[in-house]
Design an enzyme around this catalytic site. Structure first.
Site, PDB file in Angstrom:
ATOM      1  N   ASP A 189       1.715  -0.702  -9.917  1.00  7.20           N
ATOM      2  CA  ASP A 189       3.451  -0.647  -9.398  1.00  7.20           C
ATOM      3  C   ASP A 189       2.976  -2.578  -9.402  1.00  7.20           C
ATOM      4  O   ASP A 189       4.449  -2.105  -8.189  1.00  7.20           O
ATOM      5  CB  ASP A 189       2.921  -0.119  -8.297  1.00  7.20           C
ATOM      6  CG  ASP A 189       5.046   0.016  -7.100  1.00  7.20           C
ATOM      7  OD1 ASP A 189       5.331   0.647  -8.568  1.00  7.20           O
ATOM      8  OD2 ASP A 189       5.616   0.036  -6.457  1.00  7.20           O
ATOM      9  N   GLY A 235       1.243  -1.375   0.030  1.00  2.00           N
ATOM     10  CA  GLY A 235       0.110   0.006  -0.010  1.00  2.00           C
ATOM     11  C   GLY A 235       0.610   1.759   0.423  1.00  2.00           C
ATOM     12  O   GLY A 235       0.280   2.071   0.332  1.00  2.00           O
ATOM     13  N   LYS A 259       4.404   1.168 -13.246  1.00  3.36           N
ATOM     14  CA  LYS A 259       4.618   1.216 -13.515  1.00  3.36           C
ATOM     15  C   LYS A 259       5.080   0.181 -14.868  1.00  3.36           C
ATOM     16  O   LYS A 259       5.508  -1.188 -15.459  1.00  3.36           O
ATOM     17  CB  LYS A 259       5.883   0.540 -12.110  1.00  3.36           C
ATOM     18  CG  LYS A 259       6.762  -0.044 -12.117  1.00  3.36           C
ATOM     19  CD  LYS A 259       7.912  -0.910 -10.937  1.00  3.36           C
ATOM     20  CE  LYS A 259       7.681  -1.896 -10.646  1.00  3.36           C
ATOM     21  NZ  LYS A 259       7.628  -2.214  -9.166  1.00  3.36           N
TER      22      LYS A 259
END
Length: 370
Positions: A207, A130, A248
């Site tokens: 991510d 997170g 990402k």
């Protein structure tokens, strides 16, 4: 001092405005061609890719602690800490902050939030534990915005459990229809879409990734294609018109990655790749930033979903989501993606060479050992 330094760099990605959307009708119903991740490259920037691979391989027998000591001595900027009044859990928060600030993403989001009484919803895909969500709540407070967040991550995996201090009344974990949180399953993405169907989803962040063994680190890009595509598809399905996406990425040499980037330029009003300062110059990480979601034609979405379900049958083989013939003729896109890929690779090689030189110098070696 090395010839390069950790700093934020932005690269626009565009397609020829005179061109039409790529026609995927000829792909409907056809079996997907696949290639193993070891063989998933073509001649695009082959010399630059080989130089980068050689620079990475030079460290195969280097002690990890010695490498880190030399790297941090040469490139001290990419460190954790406090930004203004905001302290982030780790470097991931800094990366997201720098990425969003570099392209004015908060200003764009505030415009949409104003129309929604200062509130918008974000979704954090593959987000455990997170760091991105924590950073978004902190930055949202700075910008006087009220955020609601939803997160999808693997359940019962060490290090991926959501931070316990994420605001319980504003953040809602989701583990999909089967309870695993596995983004590789389309039904889990669909479950997240159902959960947020009445939300003003203005931002998706992703991510996700995993550690790649040293012996195959040069293939990080192609080994990661499945998780990158899953996150990319999640955003296409989750975002409302005008929404934004931060993803990402790693190297962008393969036809698969270039196809995804090309399609992205047709799905959003503005697309950029950002290499933030806290994403070290010596690694391949970078962030795709997409602003102003236009929406995907129905035929496109059906093709994307079928590619995920029928094309990615395992983690070793990569399907052709879009043949290179459908984007290789776009000179504007070709020039943009080449400049971005070549520049980041060149900076990376320069940084790696500087680290190697420091390790090979006698004073540096004695300093590291002490």
């Amino acid at each position: 001092m090395p010839a390069v330094a950790d700093c934020t760099v932005v690269f626009p990605l565009r397609h020829d405005p005179a061109s039409t959307h790529p026609d995927v009708s000829g792909l409907v119903g056809k079996a997907f061609e696949r290639v193993n991740w070891r063989d998933a490259f073509d001649t695009f920037l082959a010399e630059e890719r080989s130089a980068l691979w050689a620079a990475k391989t030079a460290f195969d027998n280097t002690d990890t602690s010695a490498y880190i000591a030399a790297r941090d001595a040469l490139f001290p900027q990419a460190v954790s800490g406090v930004h203004g009044a905001v302290a982030f859990r780790n470097r991931a928060g800094h990366k997201l902050h720098e990425t969003m600030e570099a392209v004015g993403l908060w200003e764009y989001l505030k415009g949409g939030a104003t129309r929604a009484k200062g509130t918008f919803t974000f979704v954090d895909v593959c987000g455990g534990p997170g760091a991105f969500s924590q950073a978004l709540f902190a930055m949202g407070k700075e910008h006087k915005l009220r955020l609601r967040g939803f997160g999808l991550t693997l359940r019962n995996v060490k290090g991926l459990d959501w931070y316990t201090d994420l605001p319980s009344r504003s953040f809602f974990p989701c583990y999909g229809i089967d309870g695993t949180g596995d983004v590789f399953k389309l039904e889990n993405i669909e479950s997240l879409c159902s959960l947020t169907c009445k939300e003003n989803v203005r931002l998706v962040v992703a991510d996700g990734g995993f550690d790649v063994p040293t012996e195959v680190v040069n293939f990080q890009e192609t080994i990661s294609c499945r998780i990158v595509y899953g996150q990319w598809l999640s955003a296409v399905k989750l975002l409302r018109p005008g929404g934004c996406f931060v993803l990402k990425l790693f190297d962008c040499f393969s036809p698969f990655t270039r196809a995804i980037l090309f399609l992205t330029t047709h799905l959003y009003e503005s697309v950029q790749v950002v290499k933030p300062r806290h994403s070290r110059v010596v690694n391949s990480e970078r962030y795709l930033v997409c602003i102003g979601f236009i929406g995907a034609p129905k035929q496109w979405l059906e093709h994307f979903e079928r590619c995920y379900q029928e094309g990615f049958v395992d983690n070793d083989n990569i399907p052709t989501v879009l043949p290179t013939s459908l984007f290789s003729g776009d000179k504007i896109f070709g020039a943009d993606v080449e400049r971005m890929s070549a520049t980041i690779a060149s900076n990376q090689v320069s940084g790696l060479h500087a680290i190697l030189e420091k390790l090979q110098s006698k004073p540096a070696m004695e300093e590291v050992k002490s």
